[in-house]
Design a protein around this motif. Structure first.
Motif, PDB file in Angstrom:
ATOM      1  N   ARG A  76       3.223  -8.809  21.749  1.00  0.00           N
ATOM      2  CA  ARG A  76       2.525  -7.749  21.518  1.00  0.00           C
ATOM      3  C   ARG A  76       2.748  -6.635  22.508  1.00  0.00           C
ATOM      4  N   THR A  77       2.591  -6.984  23.476  1.00  0.00           N
ATOM      5  CA  THR A  77       2.540  -5.964  24.731  1.00  0.00           C
ATOM      6  C   THR A  77       3.951  -5.186  24.791  1.00  0.00           C
ATOM      7  N   ALA A  78       5.011  -6.292  24.906  1.00  0.00           N
ATOM      8  CA  ALA A  78       6.361  -5.669  24.648  1.00  0.00           C
ATOM      9  C   ALA A  78       6.542  -4.872  23.677  1.00  0.00           C
ATOM     10  N   GLN A  79       6.257  -5.300  22.472  1.00  0.00           N
ATOM     11  CA  GLN A  79       6.304  -4.357  21.252  1.00  0.00           C
ATOM     12  C   GLN A  79       5.932  -3.234  21.537  1.00  0.00           C
ATOM     13  N   ARG A  80       4.474  -3.242  21.874  1.00  0.00           N
ATOM     14  CA  ARG A  80       3.955  -1.865  21.917  1.00  0.00           C
ATOM     15  C   ARG A  80       4.550  -0.915  22.848  1.00  0.00           C
ATOM     16  N   GLU A  81       4.982  -1.417  24.029  1.00  0.00           N
ATOM     17  CA  GLU A  81       5.790  -0.693  24.890  1.00  0.00           C
ATOM     18  C   GLU A  81       6.838  -0.061  24.357  1.00  0.00           C
ATOM     19  N   THR A  82       7.647  -0.887  23.751  1.00  0.00           N
ATOM     20  CA  THR A  82       8.852  -0.463  22.946  1.00  0.00           C
ATOM     21  C   THR A  82       8.545   0.740  21.968  1.00  0.00           C
ATOM     22  N   TYR A  83       7.678   0.457  21.123  1.00  0.00           N
ATOM     23  CA  TYR A  83       7.330   1.361  20.170  1.00  0.00           C
ATOM     24  C   TYR A  83       6.754   2.614  20.653  1.00  0.00           C
ATOM     25  N   TRP A  84       5.958   2.547  21.760  1.00  0.00           N
ATOM     26  CA  TRP A  84       5.434   3.703  22.323  1.00  0.00           C
ATOM     27  C   TRP A  84       6.624   4.654  22.833  1.00  0.00           C
TER      28      TRP A  84
END
Length: 451
Positions: free
Chosen positions: A238-246
Motif C-alpha cells: 500500500r505504501t508503494a502504491q500510494r507514493e506512486t499514485y501521489w
C-alpha cells in the motif's frame, strides 16, 4: 594482593580507550585518588588487568557497565538504547524531527557498546531527521557517507532507502541534475542486479518521477509513473502504491490534466486512509485542495477547508518549506473567496518561514501577497512586492517550475493593467520554459518585394 577482574585485559583496555574517545574524554578525566593517569594508560595498552573495583570506577565515569568493559557485552544497556532508537523511529514517522534527532544522537553517543546494525540504523535515522528539519546539506553529507560505505549492499532495503533519500534531498535543494543522476544510477543498478521490485525500489522510482517533473521533463515523468503504477498494482504494498499514485497526480497536474490528477490523488488518499502518518495525510490534503482550485468548475470553499486542515497539521509535523507552501496555497484559496486580509496574513506567514535565499517558493508567496495587496488597494506596495519576486526568480536557473512562477507574476500584472510589466514577465516565462523568442530581426534596407 589485589584481586583482578575476570576478562581479557587487552580487550578491556581497547574498549576503555574506544569508549573514552567516543565520550570526548582524556585519560586524566578518568583518573582519581585510587587510579593514576599512568595506570589508566597501562590498562589501555593491555599491560595491566584492572581489579573489579577499578573496573567499576572506570565504568561509572564512562557511563557504561563493568560487564561491557570486561567482555564487550552489556545486554541491559543495549536493550535500553535499542528502545530509544525505536522511540526515535516512531518520532520520525510522526513528523517530530527534533525529538527524533535528539534520540538518535543519544543512541550514537553510545555507539561503541552497540551492535553495528543498530549504529547504522541510528545514523540513517539521524540523517532522515536532519532532512525532515530542513537541514538538507547536513542530511546529504550524512546520507552520502552511509550510501558510499562498502558495508551498504546494492539492492538491499537500506541501500534503496538511502538512494531514495539522497534523490529527494537533491531535489529539495534545487539540484535537479544530481537528483536525477542519483535516481537513474540507482534504478539502473537494480536492473543490472535483476532483483524483483520491492516497495523500496518502487518508492525510489516515485521520487525520481518527482525529480523529472520538477526538472520539467514531463514526458519521462509520465512514462516512469505509468510503469510504476503497473508494478505497484501488481505486486507493491500500500505504501508503494500510494507514493506512486501521489507522484503520478503531481505529473498530471503539471501537464494540465486536472481531472486525471484529482482521480490519482483520490486513489492515493484512499490508500493512505488506514495509515497514521499525519504528515502524509496533511500533504495529500494540500495537494487535493490545490487541485480543486484548478478544476473546472473550481471548488474554492472545499479547497479552503482542505488547505486549512493541511496547514494546521503541517504546523506541527511539516518541514518549514512544507509549512510555507501550505500557507501560500491557503492564501490563494482565500483570494478566490475574496478574503483579502486572510490571504495577506497567510502569504506573510509563508515568507516568514522561508529563508532569504532566492527560491521559487518565496517568489510564489510574494506573488500571492502582491495579489492581496492590489486587491486591498495597496498598489505601490504590490508593485514593490512583485518586483522583489521577479528579482528572486532572475537569480534561479531556468526551469519549468520558475516559468510557472513567472506566469503567475505576469497574470497579476495583466489583471491590474500593467501592460509593459506583464509582457516582460510573460516573455520570461516562455524563456524559462525553453521557448525563447526570435532574435531581433535586422532592419530591412533593400527594395520591397513584389506585391
Amino acid at each position: 594482593m589485589d584481586t583482578t577482574a575476570a576478562g581479557d585485559g587487552e580487550g578491556t583496555g581497547r574498549r576503555l580507550r574506544e569508549l573514552r574517545r567516543a565520550r570526548g574524554l582524556k585519560q586524566q578525566d578518568l583518573a582519581s585518588d585510587d587510579v593514576s593517569v599512568s595506570y589508566v594508560s597501562l590498562i589501555e595498552s593491555g599491560k595491566r588487568t584492572p581489579s573489579a573495583a577499578v573496573v567499576a570506577l572506570l565504568a561509572e565515569r564512562l557511563g557504561c557497565t563493568p560487564g561491557y568493559l570486561l567482555t564487550g557485552q552489556d545486554d541491559t544497556r543495549t536493550r535500553e538504547l535499542e528502545l530509544k532508537a525505536a522511540f526515535a523511529d516512531r518520532a520520525l514517522h510522526n513528523g517530530a524531527g527534533g525529538e527524533a534527532l535528539q534520540a538518535f544522537s543519544e543512541v550514537l553517543a553510545s555507539a561503541p557498546v552497540l551492535p553495528r546494525a543498530t549504529v547504522r540504523r541510528a545514523r540513517l535515522g539521524q540523517a532522515l531527521a536532519l532532512e525532515q528539519l530542513g537541514r538538507l546539506d547536513a542530511a546529504v553529507q550524512a546520507l552520502t557517507l552511509l550510501y558510499e560505505d562498502p558495508q551498504c549492499v546494492a539492492g538491499s532495503a537500506e541501500w534503496s532507502r538511502l538512494a531514495t533519500a539522497l534523490c529527494r534531498c537533491h531535489q529539495a535543494l534545487g539540484d535537479q541534475v544530481l537528483g536525477v543522476e542519483t535516481g537513474e544510477r540507482a534504478l539502473h543498478r537494480l536492473d543490472q542486479l535483476g532483483l524483483e521490485a520491492t516497495d523500496d525500489h518502487i518508492q525510489l522510482g516515485a521520487v525520481l518521477v518527482g525529480c523529472y517533473r520538477t526538472r520539467g521533463d514531463l514526458a519521462k515523468a509520465r512514462l516512469l509513473a505509468d510503469r510504476l503504477i503497473r508494478i505497484a498494482d501488481d505486486r507493491g504494498g500500500r505504501t508503494a502504491q500510494r507514493e506512486t499514485y501521489w507522484n503520478a497526480a503531481l505529473v498530471a497536474q503539471s501537464q494540465g490534466r486536472v481531472d486525471e490528477a484529482l482521480a490519482l490523488a483520490e486513489r492515493a488518499r484512499a490508500l493512505l486512509a488506514e495509515s497514521d502518518h499525519v504528515r502524509h495525510h496533511a500533504l495529500l490534503r494540500g495537494l487535493y485542495g490545490t487541485l480543486l482550485l484548478c478544476s473546472d468548475p473550481a471548488d474554492p470553499e472545499r479547497a479552503h477547508q482542505l488547505l486549512g486542515q493541511s496547514h494546521t497539521q503541517l504546523a506541527d509535523v511539516g518541514t518549514p518549506l512544507e509549512q510555507a507552501s501550505a500557507q501560500t496555497a491557503l492564501a490563494t484559496a482565500c483570494l478566490r473567496l475574496d478574503r483579502t486580509a486572510e490571504a495577506r496574513g497567510h502569504a506573510c506567514g509563508a515568507l516568514a518561514l522561508l529563508r532569504d535565499e532566492p527560491s521559487r517558493e518565496s517568489a510564489e508567496a510574494r506573488a500571492v501577497l502582491a495579489h492581496a495587496q492590489f486587491a486591498a488597494g495597496e498598489s505601490r506596495q504590490a508593485q514593490e512586492t512583485l518586483r522583489a519576486a521577479a528579482q528572486q526568480l532572475r537569480q534561479l536557473p531556468p526551469a519549468r517550475s520558475s516559468a510557472a512562477a513567472w506566469r503567475r507574476i505576469a497574470d497579476i500584472w495583466h489583471q491590474y493593467g500593467y501592460v509593459a510589466e506583464s509582457t516582460a514577465a510573460y516573455q520570461q516565462a516562455l524563456n524559462d520554459a525553453g521557448l525563447p523568442g526570435l532574435l531581433t530581426p535586422t532592419p530591412w534596407t533593400g527594395t520591397p518585394g513584389p506585391a
